[in-house]
Design a protein around this motif. Structure first.
Motif, PDB file in Angstrom:
ATOM      1  N   TYR A 123       0.857  -1.190   0.000  1.00 38.14           N
ATOM      2  CA  TYR A 123       0.000   0.000   0.000  1.00 38.14           C
ATOM      3  C   TYR A 123       0.891   1.236   0.000  1.00 38.14           C
ATOM      4  CZ  TYR A 123      -3.446   3.470   1.542  1.00 38.14           C
ATOM      5  OH  TYR A 123      -4.270   4.570   1.634  1.00 38.14           O
ATOM      6  N   ASN A 124       0.694   2.090  -0.992  1.00 38.72           N
ATOM      7  CA  ASN A 124       1.505   3.310  -1.114  1.00 38.72           C
ATOM      8  C   ASN A 124       3.006   3.022  -1.010  1.00 38.72           C
ATOM      9  OD1 ASN A 124      -0.733   4.884  -1.484  1.00 38.72           O
ATOM     10  ND2 ASN A 124      -0.743   5.766   0.568  1.00 38.72           N
ATOM     11  N   GLU A 125       3.430   1.996  -1.756  1.00 37.68           N
ATOM     12  CA  GLU A 125       4.844   1.618  -1.850  1.00 37.68           C
ATOM     13  C   GLU A 125       5.413   1.109  -0.519  1.00 37.68           C
ATOM     14  OE1 GLU A 125       6.926   4.940  -3.485  1.00 37.68           O
ATOM     15  OE2 GLU A 125       5.984   4.752  -5.458  1.00 37.68           O
ATOM     16  N   MET A 126       4.527   0.701   0.394  1.00 36.34           N
ATOM     17  CA  MET A 126       4.953   0.062   1.639  1.00 36.34           C
ATOM     18  C   MET A 126       4.411  -1.359   1.681  1.00 36.34           C
ATOM     19  SD  MET A 126       4.242   3.048   4.479  1.00 36.34           S
ATOM     20  CE  MET A 126       2.480   3.042   4.095  1.00 36.34           C
ATOM     21  N   VAL A 127       5.129  -2.233   2.373  1.00 38.71           N
ATOM     22  CA  VAL A 127       4.661  -3.604   2.595  1.00 38.71           C
ATOM     23  C   VAL A 127       4.292  -3.708   4.071  1.00 38.71           C
ATOM     24  CG1 VAL A 127       5.223  -6.046   2.493  1.00 38.71           C
ATOM     25  CG2 VAL A 127       6.132  -4.490   0.755  1.00 38.71           C
ATOM     26  N   ILE A 128       3.025  -3.994   4.334  1.00 43.46           N
ATOM     27  CA  ILE A 128       2.505  -3.928   5.701  1.00 43.46           C
ATOM     28  C   ILE A 128       1.632  -5.133   6.012  1.00 43.46           C
ATOM     29  CG2 ILE A 128       2.553  -1.403   5.881  1.00 43.46           C
ATOM     30  CD1 ILE A 128      -0.344  -1.373   4.978  1.00 43.46           C
ATOM     31  N   ASP A 129       1.254  -5.265   7.291  1.00 38.93           N
ATOM     32  CA  ASP A 129       0.298  -6.273   7.704  1.00 38.93           C
ATOM     33  C   ASP A 129      -1.076  -5.630   7.834  1.00 38.93           C
ATOM     34  OD1 ASP A 129       1.322  -4.801   9.806  1.00 38.93           O
ATOM     35  OD2 ASP A 129       1.030  -6.356  11.300  1.00 38.93           O
ATOM     36  N   ALA A 130      -2.104  -6.456   7.952  1.00 33.24           N
ATOM     37  CA  ALA A 130      -3.476  -5.948   7.992  1.00 33.24           C
ATOM     38  C   ALA A 130      -4.385  -6.945   8.686  1.00 33.24           C
ATOM     39  CB  ALA A 130      -3.993  -5.660   6.585  1.00 33.24           C
ATOM     40  N   VAL A 131      -5.468  -6.427   9.257  1.00 35.23           N
ATOM     41  CA  VAL A 131      -6.522  -7.257   9.841  1.00 35.23           C
ATOM     42  C   VAL A 131      -7.761  -7.121   8.970  1.00 35.23           C
ATOM     43  CG1 VAL A 131      -8.074  -7.555  11.807  1.00 35.23           C
ATOM     44  CG2 VAL A 131      -5.652  -7.071  12.192  1.00 35.23           C
ATOM     45  N   GLY A 132      -8.363  -8.246   8.620  1.00 36.42           N
ATOM     46  CA  GLY A 132      -9.568  -8.219   7.798  1.00 36.42           C
ATOM     47  C   GLY A 132     -10.749  -8.835   8.514  1.00 36.42           C
ATOM     48  N   VAL A 133     -11.917  -8.216   8.348  1.00 37.38           N
ATOM     49  CA  VAL A 133     -13.172  -8.756   8.874  1.00 37.38           C
ATOM     50  C   VAL A 133     -14.138  -8.858   7.703  1.00 37.38           C
ATOM     51  CG1 VAL A 133     -15.057  -8.467  10.513  1.00 37.38           C
ATOM     52  CG2 VAL A 133     -12.774  -7.599  11.090  1.00 37.38           C
ATOM     53  N   PHE A 134     -14.694 -10.053   7.497  1.00 32.17           N
ATOM     54  CA  PHE A 134     -15.526 -10.312   6.328  1.00 32.17           C
ATOM     55  C   PHE A 134     -16.798 -11.018   6.758  1.00 32.17           C
ATOM     56  CE2 PHE A 134     -11.006 -10.795   5.639  1.00 32.17           C
ATOM     57  CZ  PHE A 134     -10.736  -9.872   4.649  1.00 32.17           C
ATOM     58  N   LYS A 135     -17.924 -10.624   6.161  1.00 31.03           N
ATOM     59  CA  LYS A 135     -19.199 -11.260   6.473  1.00 31.03           C
ATOM     60  C   LYS A 135     -19.776 -11.895   5.211  1.00 31.03           C
ATOM     61  CE  LYS A 135     -23.798 -10.544   8.421  1.00 31.03           C
ATOM     62  NZ  LYS A 135     -24.876  -9.567   8.714  1.00 31.03           N
ATOM     63  N   ILE A 136     -20.083 -13.177   5.303  1.00 36.25           N
ATOM     64  CA  ILE A 136     -20.693 -13.909   4.192  1.00 36.25           C
ATOM     65  C   ILE A 136     -22.177 -14.046   4.490  1.00 36.25           C
ATOM     66  CG2 ILE A 136     -20.567 -15.959   2.743  1.00 36.25           C
ATOM     67  CD1 ILE A 136     -17.925 -14.345   3.017  1.00 36.25           C
ATOM     68  N   GLU A 137     -23.004 -13.353   3.714  1.00 36.61           N
ATOM     69  CA  GLU A 137     -24.448 -13.347   3.970  1.00 36.61           C
ATOM     70  C   GLU A 137     -25.222 -14.268   3.035  1.00 36.61           C
ATOM     71  OE1 GLU A 137     -25.050  -8.834   5.631  1.00 36.61           O
ATOM     72  OE2 GLU A 137     -25.071  -9.136   3.463  1.00 36.61           O
ATOM     73  N   ASN A 138     -24.738 -14.457   1.826  1.00 38.69           N
ATOM     74  CA  ASN A 138     -25.461 -15.245   0.829  1.00 38.69           C
ATOM     75  C   ASN A 138     -24.618 -16.435   0.384  1.00 38.69           C
ATOM     76  OD1 ASN A 138     -27.763 -13.404   0.529  1.00 38.69           O
ATOM     77  ND2 ASN A 138     -26.244 -12.008  -0.334  1.00 38.69           N
ATOM     78  N   LYS A 139     -25.233 -17.569   0.321  1.00 43.08           N
ATOM     79  CA  LYS A 139     -24.556 -18.771  -0.175  1.00 43.08           C
ATOM     80  C   LYS A 139     -25.272 -19.278  -1.418  1.00 43.08           C
ATOM     81  CE  LYS A 139     -22.432 -20.119   4.179  1.00 43.08           C
ATOM     82  NZ  LYS A 139     -22.165 -21.211   5.137  1.00 43.08           N
ATOM     83  N   SER A 140     -24.502 -19.901  -2.304  1.00 42.24           N
ATOM     84  CA  SER A 140     -25.027 -20.348  -3.587  1.00 42.24           C
ATOM     85  C   SER A 140     -25.281 -21.847  -3.574  1.00 42.24           C
ATOM     86  CB  SER A 140     -24.031 -20.011  -4.710  1.00 42.24           C
ATOM     87  OG  SER A 140     -23.755 -18.628  -4.743  1.00 42.24           O
ATOM     88  N   ASN A 141     -26.291 -22.254  -4.340  1.00 40.13           N
ATOM     89  CA  ASN A 141     -26.543 -23.685  -4.531  1.00 40.13           C
ATOM     90  C   ASN A 141     -25.563 -24.237  -5.564  1.00 40.13           C
ATOM     91  OD1 ASN A 141     -28.773 -23.767  -2.775  1.00 40.13           O
ATOM     92  ND2 ASN A 141     -30.171 -23.126  -4.402  1.00 40.13           N
ATOM     93  N   PHE A 142     -25.078 -25.445  -5.314  1.00 38.31           N
ATOM     94  CA  PHE A 142     -24.255 -26.127  -6.311  1.00 38.31           C
ATOM     95  C   PHE A 142     -24.506 -27.626  -6.224  1.00 38.31           C
ATOM     96  CE2 PHE A 142     -21.717 -26.025  -2.464  1.00 38.31           C
ATOM     97  CZ  PHE A 142     -21.128 -27.279  -2.412  1.00 38.31           C
TER      98      PHE A 142
END
Length: 349
Positions: free
Chosen positions: A120-139
């Motif tokens: 990010y902006n020519e820097m290499v950094i760590d990060a924390v991610g939070v993700f929400k999965i609301e919809n699931k697909s049939n297969f």
């Protein structure tokens, strides 16, 4: 905007969040995910791909003290000691649950991940991610039984689309940590950004450009189109975009002088600007650098079609600000008692 080419997932865990309104409960994992090679190769781009094209960033917000923002505090815990991921991620889910006070808010899987190697902006950094999965697909899942193949229908996560996610980068400025967010499900969007994350756009040239173009778009629809028609609205937007393209720095006074021909229109714009700032809780800067990325993105969203009730549409070129005024005339036919447009041209494509 990030680059994920060197990124890796150091730790990851999945929980389930319920809905406080419907009294459905949370369900927590006690251990981090242990990826096999195939699932890891799918999970990494699934989580990070949506953030590679983002232009604008956010910062954490709080009415009293930024240190009291919950997600800001929880991400700091993980940055300080990634061994706290399991317990801290549970607190993140509990905080999300507390914001689920509407029947529209869906339950789902919550993934909390700790990344390394994000550029990010020519820097290499760590990060924390939070993700929400609301919809699931049939297969279809095929299986062999009694020397014949059969199928059953199962539900799973579609790796092509992330419902909601945020990425807290371990870098920042005077406003705090850089936060990137996506939300592909627009219902109850305020719950994710305002209540759960409690974030605001960064006070930078990206947001300054975004705010001013948004102001011009709304002014063109609510004032110009209402008073003078769709053609004048489109003329105004085309001139606005052309002004931004021709100037690396936007000066508001110069903008008004070049765009508006009459003082009364400047007065209308100034009055609308004050209302816009109050309603949107933003401050429009008198001078700012233009963000070409935001300009390009916003230009694509502008619709210049003139839709007529006779099932005819006239589409104007946003990059040709003088074309409509020079080659398009609007009038009224007394015999037919109808408005009309007259278009001048040399040749058809």
């Amino acid at each position: 905007m990030i680059n994920r080419n060197k990124a890796s997932i150091l730790k990851c865990i999945i929980h389930k969040v319920g809905n406080k309104h419907n009294d459905t409960k949370n369900a927590f994992s006690e251990n981090e995910l242990q990826f096999d090679e195939e699932s890891y190769e799918l999970m990494l781009p699934f989580l990070l791909r949506p953030f590679t094209s983002l232009v604008q960033s956010h910062r954490f917000n709080h009415h009293a003290n930024i240190e009291l923002n919950e997600i800001n505090a929880y991400s700091k815990e993980i940055f300080s000691d990634d061994n706290t991921l399991v317990e801290t991620s549970k607190n993140i889910v509990k905080h999300l649950y507390e914001q689920s006070t509407s029947a529209q808010i869906k339950t789902g899987d919550v993934i909390v991940a700790y990344f390394d190697g994000i550029e990010y902006n020519e820097m290499v950094i760590d990060a924390v991610g939070v993700f929400k999965i609301e919809n699931k697909s049939n297969f279809f899942q095929t299986y062999l039984e009694n020397n014949s193949y059969d199928v059953i229908v199962q539900k799973g996560i579609n790796t092509k689309k992330l419902d909601k996610g945020c990425l807290i980068l371990n870098t920042g400025d005077a406003e705090g940590k850089v936060v990137l967010t996506v939300d592909n499900n627009n219902y109850e969007a305020a719950c994710w950004t305002d209540k759960f994350l409690n974030i605001k756009y960064a006070d930078d040239y990206n947001s300054h450009t975004q705010n001013y173009i948004s102001l011009c778009k709304e002014f063109s629809s609510e004032v110009i189109k209402t008073s003078y028609g769709a053609q004048e609205r489109n003329n105004f937007l085309a001139k606005t975009i052309d002004f931004f393209k021709e100037n690396e720095v936007v000066n508001i006074d110069r903008f008004k002088e070049e765009i508006f021909e009459e003082d009364k229109h400047i007065d209308l714009f100034e009055s609308y600007k004050k209302d816009f700032e109050a309603e949107q809780n933003v401050v429009i800067r008198n001078q700012f650098d233009v963000s070409e990325k935001v300009l390009t993105k916003e230009k694509k969203k502008i619709k210049t079609d003139i839709k007529l009730d006779t099932h005819i549409q006239i589409k104007l070129d946003i990059d040709a600000p003088d074309a409509a005024s020079e080659h398009l005339e609007r009038g009224y036919d007394e015999d037919k008692k109808m408005h009309y447009y007259k278009v001048y041209f040399n040749a058809e494509d």
